[in-house]
Design an enzyme around this catalytic site. Structure first.
Site, PDB file in Angstrom:
ATOM      1  N   GLU A 109       1.412  -0.233  -4.858  1.00  0.00           N
ATOM      2  CA  GLU A 109       0.526   0.889  -5.182  1.00  0.00           C
ATOM      3  C   GLU A 109       1.310   2.193  -5.110  1.00  0.00           C
ATOM      4  OE1 GLU A 109      -3.574   2.431  -3.215  1.00  0.00           O
ATOM      5  OE2 GLU A 109      -1.716   3.034  -2.283  1.00  0.00           O
ATOM      6  N   ASP A 120       0.810  -1.202   0.000  1.00  0.00           N
ATOM      7  CA  ASP A 120       0.000   0.000   0.000  1.00  0.00           C
ATOM      8  C   ASP A 120       0.854   1.267   0.000  1.00  0.00           C
ATOM      9  OD1 ASP A 120      -2.618   1.212   0.429  1.00  0.00           O
ATOM     10  OD2 ASP A 120      -1.805   1.797   2.361  1.00  0.00           O
TER      11      ASP A 120
HETATM   12  C1  LIG Z   1       1.779   2.832   3.038  1.00  0.00           C
HETATM   13  C2  LIG Z   1       0.418   3.040   3.516  1.00  0.00           C
HETATM   14  O1  LIG Z   1       0.129   2.597   4.574  1.00  0.00           O
HETATM   15  N1  LIG Z   1      -0.447   3.682   2.702  1.00  0.00           N
HETATM   16  C3  LIG Z   1      -1.701   3.963   3.161  1.00  0.00           C
HETATM   17  C4  LIG Z   1      -1.348   4.952   4.115  1.00  0.00           C
HETATM   18  O2  LIG Z   1      -2.450   5.135   4.832  1.00  0.00           O
HETATM   19  C5  LIG Z   1      -3.534   5.681   4.153  1.00  0.00           C
HETATM   20  C6  LIG Z   1      -4.521   5.946   5.153  1.00  0.00           C
HETATM   21  O3  LIG Z   1      -4.760   4.778   5.852  1.00  0.00           O
HETATM   22  C7  LIG Z   1      -4.026   4.733   3.120  1.00  0.00           C
HETATM   23  O4  LIG Z   1      -5.128   5.271   2.423  1.00  0.00           O
HETATM   24  C8  LIG Z   1      -2.851   4.467   2.254  1.00  0.00           C
HETATM   25  O5  LIG Z   1      -3.247   3.600   1.290  1.00  0.00           O
END
Ligand SMILES: CC(=O)N[C@H]1CO[C@H](CO)[C@@H](O)[C@@H]1O
Ligand SMILES: *[C@@H]1O[C@H](CO)[C@@H](O)[C@H](O)[C@H]1NC(C)=O
Ligand SMILES: *[C@@H]1O[C@H](CO)[C@@H](O)[C@H](O)[C@H]1NC(C)=O
Ligand SMILES: *[C@@H]1O[C@H](CO)[C@@H](O)[C@H](O)[C@H]1NC(C)=O
Ligand SMILES: *[C@@H]1O[C@H](CO)[C@@H](O)[C@H](O)[C@H]1NC(C)=O
Length: 595
Positions: A302, A237
């Protein structure tokens, strides 16, 4: 042959027969997978948003047992891997992207036993399971953070702490102007530690300090925990937020020409110091090395970079220094915001932009939607649902389907009172609708019973789209032609080698028409996909201006459900110089190119 050899021979033949039967049954049950081709080059990946998939223990929220119970659905529709949005222990300030324990399951989703059962069930059916990995921060309720606030060794520097720049009267002033993605300062004061901590997202999501080797080790340990359990890979993420510059006493410049006046809006600044720092790649390399100790695992990342393909492509690494298997391709999302922007030319440039910029030997992917973006049918037009699935499933590379896209689910209007997404809530009743991600996160529409068959509870966490009475899985399974039947035909079709290894050409591109051919020297059948991007009915001449030598006719294999003409019923042979198409339609032809 004497009697003894004859008996031995018979026994031997029996043995061969039994082995053959076992092999045939095994491949029939589990499907044959060429071990030299990684699973993610052949299988469609389907994103499950667990809160909204299926509510087995009815409380209005989806759960792991619900996902386990739907395993046969994926076999039916031809999906080979699911990716689960976060299911870890979390206070749910950002619906699971704020993690309090990276190696445990949140009780709202179930237990670790439920997870093990899910994994066994899916693996038993030959399906892969990919986990979300959220490394940029933890929840402020994570043990590490609680100990870090108290400066307890070794957690003191697990997060990014800074003294105030100064005090304004008695108010501490943050060290710099950095902003949270969710608006406002990225620094929150800890009364207890008398320092600010940094958070790129919510104040409940403190950023981990990846410059601390202990934090890097912890994260590797978490990946290893899940790999040892047998998961098939990770979706990482918001990777670009992993690092920020070490010296926090620098302001980020104001972004040029952003058109944003609100100084608290994330888009107001040019994020030169807080995203895509070079150290990110070193960490990614370590994850790659760990994952490569296991066989056939996927790591997709991502990174939102708009059209800045140069930065994005770095996440692939190269042949000698592989990093992610792929960064998500968001060109269909970020490059095509609405119907006006959708033309034959814009689709072609979205496709070639990725294919031409990808490092050699790497593998493309196509994303139409996800939990952070409006549903593709609502962004671009519900008439295009089938055509866009044709693209994502038949272009070279991995197709990633967001739950509900296979049945053409649309955004759900959500009132301010019902809004749950913190990103929406932060902007207040006037502006929430611009920012809220709730519309694309509503319950999966299974049938026409109450709450679309998602739950038997008395309410759901987000409202079900009112269109569920007609737009649902059951209705589409019962219909001869439906988005679901189109999707199924496409997942079947893409099993052909020409879709995995074949090349691509674009025979005819105009303002209103996008077309591509998948072909390979060793096959006598090519496939042609044609899309009418306009809202009008058209007669398309694919030989006009053709840069690729097409035969006179093609045989319809799949068509959009909006087309009900007799001439294009699947199986019909159609002259390629006059193909009638309704607005937003997609057609897939097989082309016989022998001699
Ligand atoms: C790296 C990561 O954790 N990305 C996330 C960071 O937090 C935001 C809020 O929770 C997410 O939307 C991201 O995708
Ligand atoms: C996470 O949960 C597991 C299982 O309950 C527990 O053993 C572990 O200590 C927890 N980790 C942290 C950092 O709290
Ligand atoms: C100090 O805080 C007050 C009240 O929030 C604000 O109006 C003022 O601009 C601040 N001064 C500085 C130097 O930041
Ligand atoms: C952001 O900063 C970079 C590097 O200084 C610069 O090249 C770019 O044009 C800036 N972008 C905006 C939108 O200000
Ligand atoms: C691959 O990337 C590494 C690290 O960025 C670089 O040092 C190397 O020169 C690259 N190799 C090729 C063949 O481009």
């Amino acid at each position: 042959m004497n009697l003894k050899t004859c008996q031995l021979f018979t026994l031997f033949m029996l043995f061969v027969g039994v082995v053959a039967v076992i092999v045939v049954c095994w491949t029939a049950m589990y499907g044959y997978q060429d071990p030299s081709v990684p699973f993610w080059k052949e299988e469609v990946i389907y994103q499950v948003y667990p809160r909204s998939y299926y509510d087995f223990h009815p409380d209005g929220l989806g759960d792991l047992k619900g996902i386990t119970s739907k395993v046969d659905y994926f076999k039916e529709i031809g999906v080979g891997a699911i990716w689960l949005s976060p299911i870890y222990t979390s206070p749910m300030a950002d619906f699971g992207y704020d993690i309090a324990n990276f190696t445990d399951i949140d009780p709202i989703f179930g237990t670790m036993e439920d997870f093990d059962e899910l994994l066994d069930t899916y693996h038993g059916k030959g399906l892969k399971v990919i986990m979300d990995f959220v490394p940029n921060h933890s929840s402020d309720e994570h043990e590490w953070f609680k100990k870090s606030v108290k400066k307890e060794y070794p957690f003191t520097d697990y997060y990014i702490w800074s003294d105030p720049l100064s005090f304004n009267k008695s108010e501490p002033v943050p060290p710099n102007n950095w902003l949270s993605v969710f608006r406002g300062s990225a620094w929150t004061w800890s009364e207890e530690r008398k320092q600010f901590y940094f958070h790129q997202f919510l104040d409940k999501q403190p950023d981990l300090n990846f410059r601390n080797p202990d934090v890097q080790e912890e994260m590797l340990g978490i990946l290893k925990f899940w790999l040892d359990k047998g998961v098939d890979g990770f979706r990482v993420d918001a990777l670009k937020h992993l690092f920020e510059v070490e010296d926090v006493h620098q302001d980020e410049p104001v972004a040029k020409d952003s058109g944003i006046d609100d100084k608290m809006d994330y888009g107001y600044l040019n994020h030169t110091l807080t995203v895509n720092q070079p150290e990110t790649f070193g960490v990614l390399r370590k994850w790659r090395e760990l994952i490569d100790l296991y066989s056939d695992k996927l790591m997709m990342v991502e990174v939102y970079e708009g059209q800045d393909l140069g930065t994005l492509m770095k996440y692939y690494g190269n042949e000698t220094d592989p990093l992610a298997d792929f960064p998500f391709n968001f060109l269909m999302i970020e490059g095509l915001h609405n119907r006006t922007e959708l033309t034959g030319f814009s689709l072609k440039s979205a496709v070639t932009l990725w294919l031409d910029n990808m490092p050699s030997g790497k593998w493309p992917n196509w994303v139409l939607g996800n939990h952070d973006n409006h549903r593709v049918g609502s962004r671009l037009g519900s008439d295009l649902v089938d055509a866009l699935n044709m693209m994502s499933l038949l272009l070279p590379g991995t197709a990633i389907t967001y739950y509900g896209e296979e049945i053409g689910m649309e955004d759900t209007w959500i009132s301010w009172e019902d809004t749950k997404d913190p990103q929406g809530c932060r902007y207040g009743p006037e502006r929430y609708a611009e920012y809220s991600r709730d519309p694309e996160r509503t319950p999966m529409q299974w049938d026409n019973t109450s709450f679309a068959g998602f739950t038997t509870a008395s309410d759901t966490w987000l409202p079900v789209n009112e269109n569920y009475k007609t737009l649902n899985v059951k209705a589409q399974k019962d219909a001869t032609y439906s988005h679901l039947s189109v999707y199924q035909s496409l997942t079947q079709l893409r099993k052909l080698d020409v879709f995995t290894t074949g090349r691509i050409a674009y025979p005819s591109i105009t303002e209103d028409v996008f077309s591509f051919v998948r072909y390979a020297d060793e096959t006598a059948t090519y496939y042609l996909v044609v899309i009418n991007t306009s809202e009008e009915e058209l007669t398309v001449d694919l030989h006009h201006d053709a840069s690729f030598d097409l035969p006179k006719t093609g045989t319809v294999v799949v068509r959009s459900i909006t087309d009900t003409s007799e001439e294009t019923v699947p199986g019909s042979e159609v002259s390629l110089d006059s193909v009638k198409m309704v607005g937003g339609e997609g057609l897939v032809f097989s082309l016989n190119v022998e001699n």
